[in-house]
Design a protein around this motif. Structure first.
Motif, PDB file in Angstrom:
ATOM      1  N   ASN A  44       0.832  -1.214   0.000  1.00 29.13           N
ATOM      2  CA  ASN A  44       0.000   0.000   0.000  1.00 29.13           C
ATOM      3  C   ASN A  44       0.864   1.260   0.000  1.00 29.13           C
ATOM      4  O   ASN A  44       2.092   1.185   0.063  1.00 29.13           O
ATOM      5  CB  ASN A  44      -0.980   0.012   1.179  1.00 29.13           C
ATOM      6  CG  ASN A  44      -1.901  -1.187   1.162  1.00 29.13           C
ATOM      7  OD1 ASN A  44      -2.130  -1.793   0.122  1.00 29.13           O
ATOM      8  ND2 ASN A  44      -2.423  -1.542   2.335  1.00 29.13           N
ATOM      9  N   LYS A  45       0.200   2.405  -0.048  1.00 28.91           N
ATOM     10  CA  LYS A  45       0.890   3.693  -0.090  1.00 28.91           C
ATOM     11  C   LYS A  45       0.239   4.656   0.894  1.00 28.91           C
ATOM     12  O   LYS A  45      -0.829   4.388   1.441  1.00 28.91           O
ATOM     13  CB  LYS A  45       0.837   4.278  -1.511  1.00 28.91           C
ATOM     14  CG  LYS A  45       1.562   3.440  -2.559  1.00 28.91           C
ATOM     15  CD  LYS A  45       1.477   4.085  -3.931  1.00 28.91           C
ATOM     16  CE  LYS A  45       2.207   3.262  -4.980  1.00 28.91           C
ATOM     17  NZ  LYS A  45       2.145   3.888  -6.331  1.00 28.91           N
ATOM     18  N   ARG A  49      -0.372   1.408   5.770  1.00 33.45           N
ATOM     19  CA  ARG A  49       0.418   0.382   5.095  1.00 33.45           C
ATOM     20  C   ARG A  49       0.174  -0.983   5.726  1.00 33.45           C
ATOM     21  O   ARG A  49      -0.473  -1.107   6.775  1.00 33.45           O
ATOM     22  CB  ARG A  49       1.916   0.719   5.197  1.00 33.45           C
ATOM     23  CG  ARG A  49       2.299   2.126   4.766  1.00 33.45           C
ATOM     24  CD  ARG A  49       2.163   2.346   3.279  1.00 33.45           C
ATOM     25  NE  ARG A  49       2.673   3.650   2.877  1.00 33.45           N
ATOM     26  CZ  ARG A  49       3.872   3.851   2.339  1.00 33.45           C
ATOM     27  NH1 ARG A  49       4.696   2.835   2.139  1.00 33.45           N
ATOM     28  NH2 ARG A  49       4.256   5.076   1.997  1.00 33.45           N
ATOM     29  N   LEU A 201       9.662   3.615   4.553  1.00 36.08           N
ATOM     30  CA  LEU A 201       8.421   4.278   4.154  1.00 36.08           C
ATOM     31  C   LEU A 201       8.672   5.753   3.874  1.00 36.08           C
ATOM     32  O   LEU A 201       9.443   6.400   4.586  1.00 36.08           O
ATOM     33  CB  LEU A 201       7.373   4.153   5.265  1.00 36.08           C
ATOM     34  CG  LEU A 201       7.103   2.761   5.852  1.00 36.08           C
ATOM     35  CD1 LEU A 201       5.969   2.848   6.863  1.00 36.08           C
ATOM     36  CD2 LEU A 201       6.787   1.763   4.760  1.00 36.08           C
TER      37      LEU A 201
END
Length: 239
Positions: A44-45, A49, A201
């Motif tokens: 995911n972004k 996440r 991240l």
């Protein structure tokens, strides 16, 4: 008299066999640990996440092996205890958080924390933990993202077949909760396993140079809306 001698001899032979089996088990355990690996990936972004951890095991060697993943999380992310409670019935692993987590504080006011994850035993245990990024201080240097590094977890193993803890180099032994209930602690082998790096991240952050303009526009919009609402209420004699 003969029965006593027979009993003593049988007892000594049993102890010798048990010791030999234990030594063989410990030797097999060492060979088994050398081929154990842990890898971590992120999905995911944005601020929400999923951190996916995969462990490569050869569990057929030990039927009673127990696995524990020890995560040390940075202060830039957090896990939601309410979300984890909701997921508890849907996943095949259990999790224990070492401290209370404030979901609202920004990163610079938060602290790192530890979680203990107990996956179900399989040849390739996989754990997917939902994590969320904290808000960071806005940047006055033009940065658009803040980097947060998440290390692969430490792998801890426990088995009753090997009870000799003094000859497990380069692995060490440490105390950790026996289960996610945190009722007692047990001795675990801290496996110095191969780790497939870490994940980083990129979390979006605000532009500090635009704070004054944003605050000014927000204040003007708020005043305008208040005046328009007051005028409408006065016109229609509301309130």
């Amino acid at each position: 008299m003969h029965f006593t001698i027979f009993y003593i001899v049988t007892f000594l032979l049993t102890c010798r066999c048990s010791t030999a089996n234990g030594e063989n088990a410990c030797g097999s355990l060492m060979e088994w640990l050398r081929s154990t690996t842990v890898s971590v990936d992120v999905k995911n972004k944005g601020f929400h996440r999923e951190v996916e951890t995969t462990v490569e095991l050869h569990h057929d060697a030990f039927k009673d092996i127990r696995v524990l993943l020890l995560y040390k999380w940075p202060r830039g992310v957090y896990v939601d205890p309410y979300q984890l409670s909701f997921l508890a019935e849907k996943v095949d692993w259990q999790i224990l958080v070492d401290s209370a987590i404030d979901l609202e504080v920004p990163a610079h006011q938060a602290s790192g924390f530890v979680t203990y994850v107990y996956p179900a035993l399989s040849e390739r245990p996989k754990v997917t933990i939902p994590v969320h990024g904290r808000y960071h201080r806005p940047s006055f240097a033009g940065k658009a993202f803040e980097s947060v590094t998440i290390e692969a977890p430490r792998l801890l193993l426990r088995t009753e077949e090997c009870s000799k803890w003094d000859n497990l180099e380069p692995h060490t032994v440490m105390e950790a909760p026996c289960t996610a209930d945190n009722a007692s602690t047990c001795l675990w082998i801290d496996v110095n396993q191969q780790k497939h790096g870490h994940v980083r991240l990129q979390l979006p952050i605000g532009d500090g140079s635009s704070v004054r303009a944003v605050c000014t526009i927000t204040l003007l919009v708020t005043i305008t809306c208040c005046l328009a609402l007051s005028k409408y209420m006065w016109k229609h004699r509301l309130g």
